[in-house]
Write an enzyme that holds these catalytic residues in place. Sequence first.
Site, PDB file in Angstrom:
ATOM      1  CB  SER A 132     -34.820  38.716  38.218  1.00  0.00           C
ATOM      2  OG  SER A 132     -33.752  38.914  37.820  1.00  0.00           O
ATOM      3  CE1 TYR A 145     -32.865  41.137  42.801  1.00  0.00           C
ATOM      4  CE2 TYR A 145     -31.849  40.631  40.851  1.00  0.00           C
ATOM      5  CZ  TYR A 145     -32.760  41.130  41.488  1.00  0.00           C
ATOM      6  OH  TYR A 145     -33.882  41.646  40.732  1.00  0.00           O
TER       7      TYR A 145
END
Length: 246
Positions: A132, A145
């Site tokens: 990501s 995250y």
Amino acid sequence: MTVQKTAVVTGASSGIGAATARALATEGFRVVCAARRTDRIQALAQEIGGVAVPLDVTDAASVAALAAGLDVVHVLVNNAGGAFGADPIESADPEDWRAMYDVNVLGLMRVTQALLPALRASGDGLIVNLGSTAGRWAYESGGGYTAAKHATRVVTETLRLELNGEPIRISEVAPGMVRTEEFGLVRFGGDRAAADAVYAGVAEPLVAEDIAEAVRWIAQLPAHVNIDELVIKPRAQAAVHKVHRV
């Protein structure tokens, strides 16, 4: 006689995982659709002529059962992952952070460990880890995250070093703003308004098929070509904090 190649996609029950399974099937792969939701992966496997295997990447026995049925694997897509919670560090739930690390990092490690013998047996293996942009830049309320996805990136880099000289390529695909049916809902505990707000005014965020196309492209490249990392953002997103909204 040409032997059909096998690809394993984790987290294949929805979103990027399901789209990737479909994309690899178009390249002629026998796709093992692996995820927890058996009904979804069975329907997907039937659609694309693949195989459905129940898998929980956080459970060692489940991962071992997946590997037991696979002698040769040509492509492994470590897609299973997710974000849980969006609280600042001051009020974040440690269990959310633990769950994110378990699925995004330890899950990737478990599956990779289990399938490395089968990848070696192929003579031309490929591991694609779904990272990501959160693995490259920090942002407020994303500490857990971003920490997990930074770890995904480093694990990928380490694996490439450790397997250097073996017939296995190691790639990371790192998407920016991808709108899928479940990612935001899971992150915000089912709060549809909060999930939708992330993409408010963004005319064309990425969709799952955009990322699947990148994985498909990497998988069909010649064996000597390794795409170390591929960062993909929609045109509207110049950076984590710079998004054009209409």
